[in-house]
Enzyme design. Structure first.
Site, short mmCIF file in Angstrom:
data_model
loop_
_atom_site.label_atom_id
_atom_site.label_comp_id
_atom_site.label_asym_id
_atom_site.label_seq_id
_atom_site.Cartn_x
_atom_site.Cartn_y
_atom_site.Cartn_z
N GLN A 25 -14.71 -15.42 18.92
CA GLN A 25 -15.43 -14.16 18.65
C GLN A 25 -14.66 -13.28 17.67
O GLN A 25 -15.18 -12.86 16.62
CB GLN A 25 -15.64 -13.38 19.95
N ASP A 26 -13.41 -12.95 18.00
CA ASP A 26 -12.65 -12.01 17.18
C ASP A 26 -12.32 -12.60 15.82
O ASP A 26 -12.31 -11.89 14.80
CB ASP A 26 -11.34 -11.61 17.88
N SER A 149 -3.53 -8.22 25.79
CA SER A 149 -4.73 -7.95 26.60
C SER A 149 -4.49 -6.90 27.68
O SER A 149 -3.42 -6.85 28.29
CB SER A 149 -5.16 -9.25 27.26
N GLU A 151 -5.58 -7.23 30.45
CA GLU A 151 -5.34 -8.00 31.68
C GLU A 151 -3.87 -7.93 32.09
O GLU A 151 -3.54 -8.13 33.26
CB GLU A 151 -5.74 -9.46 31.47
N TYR A 172 -3.47 -16.52 33.13
CA TYR A 172 -3.74 -16.03 31.76
C TYR A 172 -2.97 -14.74 31.49
O TYR A 172 -2.30 -14.59 30.46
CB TYR A 172 -5.25 -15.79 31.60
N HIS A 202 -13.62 -6.50 24.71
CA HIS A 202 -14.55 -6.20 23.61
C HIS A 202 -15.51 -7.36 23.46
O HIS A 202 -15.15 -8.52 23.56
CB HIS A 202 -13.80 -5.88 22.32
N ARG A 207 -19.97 -13.15 21.65
CA ARG A 207 -19.10 -13.36 22.81
C ARG A 207 -19.39 -14.72 23.43
O ARG A 207 -20.56 -15.15 23.52
CB ARG A 207 -19.40 -12.24 23.82
P1 NDP Z 1 -12.33 -16.75 22.16
O1 NDP Z 1 -12.17 -17.47 23.45
O2 NDP Z 1 -13.69 -16.43 21.65
O3 NDP Z 1 -11.57 -17.56 21.00
C1 NDP Z 1 -10.35 -18.21 21.25
C2 NDP Z 1 -9.94 -18.97 20.01
O4 NDP Z 1 -8.73 -19.68 20.26
C3 NDP Z 1 -10.96 -20.04 19.56
O5 NDP Z 1 -11.00 -20.07 18.16
C4 NDP Z 1 -10.35 -21.31 20.11
O6 NDP Z 1 -10.76 -22.48 19.43
C5 NDP Z 1 -8.88 -21.03 19.85
N1 NDP Z 1 -7.98 -21.89 20.60
C6 NDP Z 1 -7.98 -22.14 21.93
N2 NDP Z 1 -7.00 -22.98 22.25
C7 NDP Z 1 -6.35 -23.28 21.10
C8 NDP Z 1 -5.24 -24.10 20.77
N3 NDP Z 1 -4.61 -24.83 21.69
N4 NDP Z 1 -4.83 -24.16 19.47
C9 NDP Z 1 -5.48 -23.46 18.52
N5 NDP Z 1 -6.56 -22.68 18.76
C10 NDP Z 1 -6.98 -22.60 20.04
O7 NDP Z 1 -11.47 -15.40 22.28
P2 NDP Z 1 -11.73 -13.96 21.62
O8 NDP Z 1 -12.09 -14.12 20.22
O9 NDP Z 1 -12.59 -13.17 22.54
O10 NDP Z 1 -10.28 -13.31 21.76
C11 NDP Z 1 -9.30 -13.47 20.72
C12 NDP Z 1 -7.92 -13.27 21.30
O11 NDP Z 1 -7.82 -11.96 21.86
C13 NDP Z 1 -7.54 -14.21 22.44
O12 NDP Z 1 -6.15 -14.46 22.35
C14 NDP Z 1 -7.84 -13.42 23.69
O13 NDP Z 1 -7.04 -13.89 24.77
C15 NDP Z 1 -7.44 -12.04 23.24
N6 NDP Z 1 -8.14 -10.94 23.87
C16 NDP Z 1 -9.50 -10.90 23.90
C17 NDP Z 1 -10.16 -9.81 24.43
C18 NDP Z 1 -11.65 -9.75 24.48
O14 NDP Z 1 -12.17 -8.90 25.23
N7 NDP Z 1 -12.37 -10.56 23.71
C19 NDP Z 1 -9.41 -8.67 24.97
C20 NDP Z 1 -7.98 -8.80 24.86
C21 NDP Z 1 -7.37 -9.89 24.33
P3 NDP Z 1 -12.13 -23.26 19.83
O15 NDP Z 1 -13.25 -22.53 19.12
O16 NDP Z 1 -11.87 -24.62 19.32
O17 NDP Z 1 -12.27 -23.17 21.32
P1 GDR Z 2 -12.23 -10.58 31.83
O1 GDR Z 2 -13.72 -10.89 31.39
O2 GDR Z 2 -11.82 -11.41 33.00
O3 GDR Z 2 -12.14 -9.09 31.97
O4 GDR Z 2 -11.40 -11.10 30.58
P2 GDR Z 2 -14.94 -11.59 32.16
O5 GDR Z 2 -16.16 -11.21 31.40
O6 GDR Z 2 -14.69 -13.03 32.39
O7 GDR Z 2 -14.93 -10.86 33.60
C1 GDR Z 2 -15.12 -9.45 33.71
C2 GDR Z 2 -15.36 -9.12 35.17
O8 GDR Z 2 -16.63 -9.63 35.58
C3 GDR Z 2 -16.49 -10.24 36.86
N1 GDR Z 2 -17.55 -11.24 37.04
C4 GDR Z 2 -17.72 -12.36 36.34
N2 GDR Z 2 -17.03 -12.88 35.29
C5 GDR Z 2 -17.47 -14.05 34.74
N3 GDR Z 2 -16.82 -14.55 33.68
N4 GDR Z 2 -18.54 -14.72 35.23
C6 GDR Z 2 -19.27 -14.25 36.30
O9 GDR Z 2 -20.23 -14.87 36.72
C7 GDR Z 2 -18.84 -13.00 36.87
N5 GDR Z 2 -19.31 -12.24 37.87
C8 GDR Z 2 -18.53 -11.17 37.97
C9 GDR Z 2 -15.09 -10.84 36.82
O10 GDR Z 2 -14.64 -11.14 38.14
C10 GDR Z 2 -14.32 -9.72 36.14
O11 GDR Z 2 -13.93 -8.76 37.06
C11 GDR Z 2 -11.82 -10.83 29.24
C12 GDR Z 2 -11.36 -12.00 28.37
O12 GDR Z 2 -11.90 -11.83 27.08
C13 GDR Z 2 -9.85 -12.03 28.26
O13 GDR Z 2 -9.46 -13.01 27.30
C14 GDR Z 2 -9.36 -10.65 27.81
O14 GDR Z 2 -7.96 -10.66 27.72
C15 GDR Z 2 -9.85 -9.59 28.77
O15 GDR Z 2 -11.26 -9.61 28.80
C16 GDR Z 2 -9.42 -8.20 28.34
#
Ligand code: NDP
Ligand code: GDR
Length: 360
Positions: A25-26, A149, A151, A172, A202, A207
């Site tokens: 996503q990001d 994060s 988290e 994680y 975000h 997503r």
């Molecule tokens: P995504 O899960 O959408 O994307 C993760 C990316 O990492 C994908 O491109 C995936 O590739 C790649 N990846 C996974 N494993 C490996 C590996 N072994 N080697 C190389 N690439 C790999 O995450 P987001 O875009 O949502 O988040 C981006 C980053 O920000 C992550 O590090 C996440 O933990 C962190 N983050 C996200 C938040 C959020 O709310 N979205 C909040 C805070 C932190 P592939 O497409 O092949 O799976």
């Molecule tokens: P989070 O996101 O754990 O905050 O991590 P997620 O959307 O998975 O969960 C948010 C909250 O929703 C509750 N929940 C569920 N979650 C999922 N996935 N599926 C369900 O069916 C469900 N029902 C309830 C969860 O228990 C939780 O409390 C995300 C990721 O993007 C991380 O990589 C990132 O670091 C953090 O946000 C900030």
């Protein structure tokens, strides 16, 4: 879309960015942002048995078109240190954004060892590749962004800021804490320009579909169009500070434009429960969530993070960053896109190309 192997020509006036996790996503939003700023963007993608570039296909231009192709893809993996060093030496980036991760909290309880290897040790491998790259080339201006994060705060009560202690609640989150401290250590030990963004949740229409927001908006779209009737969820009482991914990638870039490296919380400072998300999403299309949601214990986590709400005053003051999209606007944006997606699915279902269980 296949990754290319080999070096690339660089426009002399463009900055060069290297993004891990570009297919996520990001990664997709950050690539759009950097290209709009005239960067040449290189993304590391991992090998998959099927193409995993859906989120960036719209940006891709055949690399043989050297003047127009601003995004280039290369095979690497955060578990493979040699690939990271090789691409640093080959691409010669000015900025590195480490976004790659096994990013699903619940899944990290199922595959903790792998999660630590990619999220924690993967960040260390990339930092170490950067350290040795700088030492060999003298390119000490290279800047590094680490995707931290909220988290990491885990069970520490809100509001959470840069000075709030970490109390991670999943493999994680523990791994993200390691990556955070590796980044701080490489900054202090070697003087590398390395920043931690501590980003709160975000979301966006891009997503991943097994995060709760997108799982809900996908279900809303499909229920509205008649492709399903129920969605199974876990804990509805958890609160999250949800922002729009497009806003958050701007903060990442801003961190690397500062004179000094530092760590920043990025958040909307507004928090809602999963139940509130359900209410807004279902009500927007005239449905009552209580008629469509069932609780399934399998989606509860061994340890939950109950309440996240950020204090982003430092990012606002120092970076001049602020979010543009609020909670309701975000939910509606995601529902709108997923209703349209469900309509397209319905065409395929009606034509007999897929059954309603499948996604296009
Ligand atoms: P995504 O899960 O959408 O994307 C993760 C990316 O990492 C994908 O491109 C995936 O590739 C790649 N990846 C996974 N494993 C490996 C590996 N072994 N080697 C190389 N690439 C790999 O995450 P987001 O875009 O949502 O988040 C981006 C980053 O920000 C992550 O590090 C996440 O933990 C962190 N983050 C996200 C938040 C959020 O709310 N979205 C909040 C805070 C932190 P592939 O497409 O092949 O799976
Ligand atoms: P989070 O996101 O754990 O905050 O991590 P997620 O959307 O998975 O969960 C948010 C909250 O929703 C509750 N929940 C569920 N979650 C999922 N996935 N599926 C369900 O069916 C469900 N029902 C309830 C969860 O228990 C939780 O409390 C995300 C990721 O993007 C991380 O990589 C990132 O670091 C953090 O946000 C900030």
């Amino acid at each position: 879309m296949a990754a290319e192997n080999g070096s690339t020509g660089n426009s002399p006036r463009s900055k060069i960015a290297l993004i891990t996790g570009i297919t996520g996503q990001d990664g997709s939003y950050l690539t759009e942002l950097l290209i709009s700023k005239n960067y040449e963007v290189h993304g590391l993608i991992r090998r998959s048995s099927s193409f995993n570039t859906q989120r960036i296909n719209h940006i891709y231009i055949d690399p043989h078109n050297t003047y127009r192709a601003k995004m280039k893809l290369h095979y690497a993996d955060l578990s493979d240190a040699s690939s990271l060093r090789r691409w640093l030496d080959n691409i010669l980036p000015d900025e590195i954004y480490n976004l790659a991760a096994q990013s699903h909290v619940a899944v990290s309880f199922e595959i903790p060892d792998y999660t630590a290897d990619v999220v924690a040790t993967g960040a260390l491998r990339l930092l170490e590749a950067l350290r040795s790259h700088i030492s060999a080339t003298g390119r000490s201006h290279v800047k590094y962004y680490q995707a931290g994060s909220s988290e990491m705060f885990g069970s520490t009560p809100p509001p959470q800021s840069e000075s709030t202690p970490f109390h991670p609640r999943s493999p994680y989150a523990v791994s993200k804490c390691s990556a955070h401290w590796y980044t701080v250590n490489y900054r202090e030990a070697y003087g590398i320009f390395a920043c931690n963004g501590i980003l709160f949740n975000h979301e966006s229409p891009r997503r991943g579909e097994n995060f709760v927001t997108r799982k809900i908006t996908r279900a809303v779209g499909r229920i509205k169009i008649g492709l399903q009737s129920k969605v199974f969820l876990g804990n509805l009482q958890a609160s999250r500070d949800w922002g729009f991914a497009g806003d958050y990638v701007e903060a990442m870039w801003m961190m690397l434009q500062q004179e000094k490296p530092d760590d920043y919380v990025v958040a909307t400072e507004d928090s809602h429960t999963v139940e509130e998300f359900l209410e807004v999403a279902f009500m927007y299309v005239g449905l009552n969530w209580k008629e469509h949601v069932e609780i399934d214990k399998r989606y509860f986590r061994p340890t939950e993070v109950d309440n996240l709400k950020g204090d982003a005053s430092k990012a606002k003051k120092v970076l001049g960053w602020k979010p543009k999209v609020g909670f309701e606007q975000l939910v509606k944006m995601m529902v709108d896109e997923d209703v349209e997606l469900a309509k397209r699915e319905k065409v395929l279902v009606d034509a007999g190309y897929i059954d309603a269980q499948q996604q296009p």
